[in-house]
Structures are given as C-alpha cells and as structure tokens.
Write a protein that holds these residues in place. Structure first.
Motif, PDB file in Angstrom:
ATOM      1  N   ILE A 320       0.820  -1.278  -0.028  1.00  0.00           N
ATOM      2  CA  ILE A 320       0.308   0.216   0.107  1.00  0.00           C
ATOM      3  C   ILE A 320       0.831   1.432  -0.033  1.00  0.00           C
ATOM      4  O   ILE A 320       0.590   2.274  -0.935  1.00  0.00           O
ATOM      5  CB  ILE A 320      -1.123  -0.120   1.314  1.00  0.00           C
ATOM      6  CG1 ILE A 320      -2.044  -1.039   1.089  1.00  0.00           C
ATOM      7  CG2 ILE A 320      -1.595   1.414   1.459  1.00  0.00           C
ATOM      8  CD1 ILE A 320      -2.815  -1.494   2.408  1.00  0.00           C
ATOM      9  N   SER A 324       1.535   4.148  -3.371  1.00  0.00           N
ATOM     10  CA  SER A 324       0.877   5.590  -2.911  1.00  0.00           C
ATOM     11  C   SER A 324       2.025   6.596  -3.530  1.00  0.00           C
ATOM     12  O   SER A 324       1.624   7.531  -3.966  1.00  0.00           O
ATOM     13  CB  SER A 324       0.759   5.567  -1.309  1.00  0.00           C
ATOM     14  OG  SER A 324       2.238   5.961  -1.004  1.00  0.00           O
ATOM     15  N   SER A 366      -6.185   9.034   3.231  1.00  0.00           N
ATOM     16  CA  SER A 366      -6.850   7.651   2.751  1.00  0.00           C
ATOM     17  C   SER A 366      -5.798   6.361   2.566  1.00  0.00           C
ATOM     18  O   SER A 366      -6.054   5.273   2.826  1.00  0.00           O
ATOM     19  CB  SER A 366      -7.390   7.594   1.250  1.00  0.00           C
ATOM     20  OG  SER A 366      -6.272   8.000   0.316  1.00  0.00           O
ATOM     21  N   VAL A 367      -4.522   6.631   2.522  1.00  0.00           N
ATOM     22  CA  VAL A 367      -3.458   5.819   2.225  1.00  0.00           C
ATOM     23  C   VAL A 367      -3.041   5.184   3.944  1.00  0.00           C
ATOM     24  O   VAL A 367      -3.078   3.968   4.060  1.00  0.00           O
ATOM     25  CB  VAL A 367      -1.948   6.244   1.866  1.00  0.00           C
ATOM     26  CG1 VAL A 367      -1.028   5.417   2.054  1.00  0.00           C
ATOM     27  CG2 VAL A 367      -2.181   6.697   0.516  1.00  0.00           C
ATOM     28  N   GLU A 369      -5.506   5.480   6.381  1.00  0.00           N
ATOM     29  CA  GLU A 369      -6.490   4.353   6.833  1.00  0.00           C
ATOM     30  C   GLU A 369      -6.594   3.219   6.160  1.00  0.00           C
ATOM     31  O   GLU A 369      -6.762   2.121   6.727  1.00  0.00           O
ATOM     32  CB  GLU A 369      -7.780   5.087   6.203  1.00  0.00           C
ATOM     33  CG  GLU A 369      -9.042   4.447   6.396  1.00  0.00           C
ATOM     34  CD  GLU A 369      -9.278   4.090   8.033  1.00  0.00           C
ATOM     35  OE1 GLU A 369     -10.071   3.035   8.385  1.00  0.00           O
ATOM     36  OE2 GLU A 369      -9.005   4.737   8.958  1.00  0.00           O
ATOM     37  N   ALA A 370      -6.095   2.824   4.820  1.00  0.00           N
ATOM     38  CA  ALA A 370      -6.040   1.458   4.282  1.00  0.00           C
ATOM     39  C   ALA A 370      -5.058   0.675   5.102  1.00  0.00           C
ATOM     40  O   ALA A 370      -5.155  -0.452   5.042  1.00  0.00           O
ATOM     41  CB  ALA A 370      -5.574   1.805   2.729  1.00  0.00           C
ATOM     42  N   GLU A 373      -6.263  -0.364   8.345  1.00  0.00           N
ATOM     43  CA  GLU A 373      -7.360  -1.270   8.286  1.00  0.00           C
ATOM     44  C   GLU A 373      -6.489  -2.714   8.210  1.00  0.00           C
ATOM     45  O   GLU A 373      -7.090  -3.679   8.995  1.00  0.00           O
ATOM     46  CB  GLU A 373      -8.043  -1.268   7.010  1.00  0.00           C
ATOM     47  CG  GLU A 373      -9.321  -2.205   7.026  1.00  0.00           C
ATOM     48  CD  GLU A 373     -10.457  -1.772   8.243  1.00  0.00           C
ATOM     49  OE1 GLU A 373     -10.600  -3.021   8.665  1.00  0.00           O
ATOM     50  OE2 GLU A 373     -10.401  -0.810   8.605  1.00  0.00           O
TER      51      GLU A 373
END
Length: 422
Positions: A320, A324, A366-367, A369-370, A373
């Motif tokens: 991830i 990015s 958003s990165v 948060e990914a 998770e």
C-alpha cells in the motif's frame, strides 16, 4: 508563549517552557499547582513530546551522573542525559546499554517514557527491561518516589508517556562489551518475503534489521546483522557528521529523490559485504546528518510505525505504501521477540515491526486508513511515539491498560497526546 515542535516539524504554543537544572527546581515545578508536561530532546515523531495546557518542562539540561559501579555495570543518570553521551562514558569502561534505539540524541528519560526498542529486541527486549529504578517527582507529594520493578508505578512509568510525574533520574543495568565496534554484515534481499529465511540464516549477531525498498515492486532491499567485536578497541572515530543548516522552502525528499536514493542503495549492496563499524555508525547512521528532518521542508513528514503478528500483514502495508508514491526511502523492518513487556503501555510485542516515513499530501489520509485497516485485521498495534495520526479507538484497542495508566497518572501531568486520548 513559547513555540515548541517535535521531530517531524509539528509546532504548538506552550504557555511557558522551563528548563530546570536541579532536582529542587523540578520539585518546585511539579508542586506549583500548575499542570505540566515533560519532554527531553523532543525526538518523538508524534504529539507525545508536545505540551498540552500548562507548563512545558524540558529536562535537557539535567545531565548529571548520579552514580556508577563499573565492577557490576550499574549506572544512575539524570533524565536529560542523551544516549550519545551516556554511551561515550560507559563504553570507556567496557559497558553499554542493553538497548539502543535508532538515534543517540534521545534522552534516558524519553527512552523510559516510550520504552524504546532497538534492533536486538528478540535477545534483549526493550529499554525498560533493564531499568532497575526510577526516581519521580509528583505533584501529590513533596517527597520523591523511588519506584522499582514490582511496584505498580514502575509498570505505569515504563512506556507511560511521561504521565506519571517528572522523571528525576534512572538506574540502569549495562551489558559488558569487549569493544566499541561491531562486525556488520549486509546481504542483498531480493524481496521482503525472503526476510524470514535471512533471519534464520544470518550469523547470530543480536542486532538485526532490513531496509525495504518500496520503489521496487518485489519489495527488495538488504538485510543487516551485527555483533559486538572482541578486539578491545574502545576508541571513537573522528566525527564526519554534516548538518542541514536550515529548512528549505520546499521538501527535498521528493518522489524523484526517493527513486534516486533507492537506486543508489541497490547499486551499493548488490553483493554481501562485511564491515567493522563504531556503534554510533552502525546503530545511529542518520545521526551523521544533523537536523536531517529539515530536508522535508516546512510541511515536515509523518512516520508510520506498527507491529503485526504476521509478516504477511507487514508486506500488505508495504505494498500500500509503495503504490501511494508518498513513502520515502527510510523503510525499516525488524522482528520483535515474545519477551513480556515491562511497561503497561509498551509498544514492542511479538511480531514484525515496520517504520515508514511519508511526505504530506491530500491523498495521505486515505493511504493511512488503508494501512490502519490491515493492522486492525491483523490484531497489531501502532507506536504512539511515532504515529501522529493514531486514532483514539485504535489506541484503546491496542493498549487496553490505558485506563490503569490514567488511574496512576500524576493528576497534574498532561501532554498534547494525553489531551487527545483521554
């Protein structure tokens, strides 16, 4: 008002910053009736070292040696002593701290408050595992509190984020060494999935870590292992440190710069190599560039450090971060052992820990948060000393003893982090 910032460049305004020199000065501050926050060199990457409401007590001028026994390897120093100065003293007598983080600029008090770890956690544990006693000044009493292992306040203070009072001094056990130098082996790593095999094959040096190249789709890099030499050489090399004199108006750690840095390192470590390096060169390589954080410019940077029980989760986070395009070259992978932590809020626990630096961007939340998770699904944890964007619900899940720490907290102690999480 005083402007105070952490290592990533985040600034806050404190009502007053105070630099006490003597124990009596600290006692006067904790007994003043005002709320206070504690800080050392402010090398934390989050708001743990940033003041909340009230006084900001900076302990960096409290650098005295209280006592030392060079026969048994015991030392007691004031909270503001930096590791680089501590190690310079102890190495001359054939001793070193068991655990050293990635910078020598951290203070002993800060190492206790964050229960820092090094590259040798499987064999040595974290910093707090080698603390024998801590002397605290608390607002609730005019006498000092000396807390030792087994005392509830000891477990609360180790990794306690500076919230149990002002640390006056710390008593440490040291490890005997036969040299101030390390034998360092560097091995190319074709992909991050090779990490476990390299861990098993590496010489039995206690210091181990890997650099992962996030610009490489295979997540290659190199693996490092190191062990103390036994040559009786306690001399220090001539310093070749350079300094970044000012913060440029824009970040010099751009995407092209990251790619160039990664290419350079890939060319340097195409083959395995062995080196003999002073501990400062082997364990604190970034300290050779003073104020390197200024390279990120006025917007600073954010570090993301987590631990997960499985390597697969770490590799997913790497993927991830790599996609990015926001991650910088400083991506470090290490293994934590299963040694029980000394502190209630200690970060290090069995698994794999990854530290990634990011440039600011509108796309970064958003990165993050990914990646968060992935950590949640894996049952992992975030390092409060490093991750500024740590959410309260994630913190409470990863550190279930937080309510106990709140009960043990000095009622006058605060910080920006505490005020965000309480």
């Amino acid at each position: 008002m005083a402007s105070i910032r952490n290592w990533t460049g985040e600034r806050v305004q404190a009502r007053q910053a105070v630099l006490p020199r003597e124990d009596v000065d600290v006692r006067a501050l904790t007994a003043s009736g005002a709320t206070f926050s504690n800080a050392g060199a402010r090398r934390s990457y989050s708001d743990i070292c940033l003041p909340g409401t009230g006084l900001a007590i900076d302990h960096v001028e409290r650098v005295g040696l209280v006592s030392a026994d060079w026969r048994t390897g015991r030392i007691c120093v004031e909270a503001g002593v930096r590791l680089t100065d501590l190690c310079r003293l102890t190495s001359e007598h054939g001793w070193m701290p068991f655990v050293l983080p990635g910078t020598g600029e951290a203070t002993v008090g800060g190492c206790v408050a964050n229960d820092v770890h090094g590259k040798n956690h499987p064999s040595a544990g974290a910093f707090g595992d080698h603390v024998e006693a801590i002397r605290l000044s608390r607002s609730t009493s005019d006498r000092d509190f000396v807390v030792r292992r087994g005392d509830p306040l000891f477990g609360a203070t180790i990794g306690g984020l500076g919230l149990t009072g002002a640390i006056l001094d710390v008593s440490l056990r040291l490890v005997a060494v036969q040299s101030a130098y390390l034998h360092v082996q560097t091995v190319p790593m074709g992909s991050a999935s090779e990490y476990v095999a390299l861990e098993a094959q590496a010489p039995q040096g206690p210091f181990r870590a890997a650099w992962v190249d996030l610009t490489d789709p295979r997540l290659g890099g190199y693996y490092i292992s190191a062990a103390w030499a036994e040559d009786g050489d306690y001399s220090a090399p001539r310093s070749r440190a350079v300094a970044v004199p000012f913060s440029p108006p824009f970040s010099l750690v751009s995407r092209p710069a990251t790619a160039a840095f990664s290419w350079f390192y890939r060319t340097q470590f195409k083959r395995a190599r062995s080196q003999r390096l002073h501990y400062s060169q082997a364990l604190w390589p970034l300290d050779a560039i003073r104020n390197w954080n200024r390279l990120y410019g006025p917007r600073g940077f954010l570090q993301y450090q987590v631990v997960t029980p499985t390597l697969d989760a770490v590799l997913r986070i790497c993927a991830i971060a790599g996609r990015s395009g926001l991650a910088t070259p400083l991506t470090v992978l290490k293994t934590f052992g299963d040694r029980p932590a000394a502190g209630w809020l200690s970060f290090a626990r069995r698994g794999y820990t990854l530290a990634v630096d990011f440039r600011p961007s509108k796309a970064l939340p958003s990165v993050l948060e990914a990646m968060d998770e992935v950590v949640r699904d894996a049952g992992g944890a975030w390092y409060p000393a490093k991750y500024r964007a740590l959410k309260r619900e994630d913190f409470l899940q990863a550190f279930p003893r937080w309510p106990e720490l709140l009960a043990a907290r000095d009622p006058a102690a605060t910080s920006a982090f505490y005020e965000r999480m309480r």
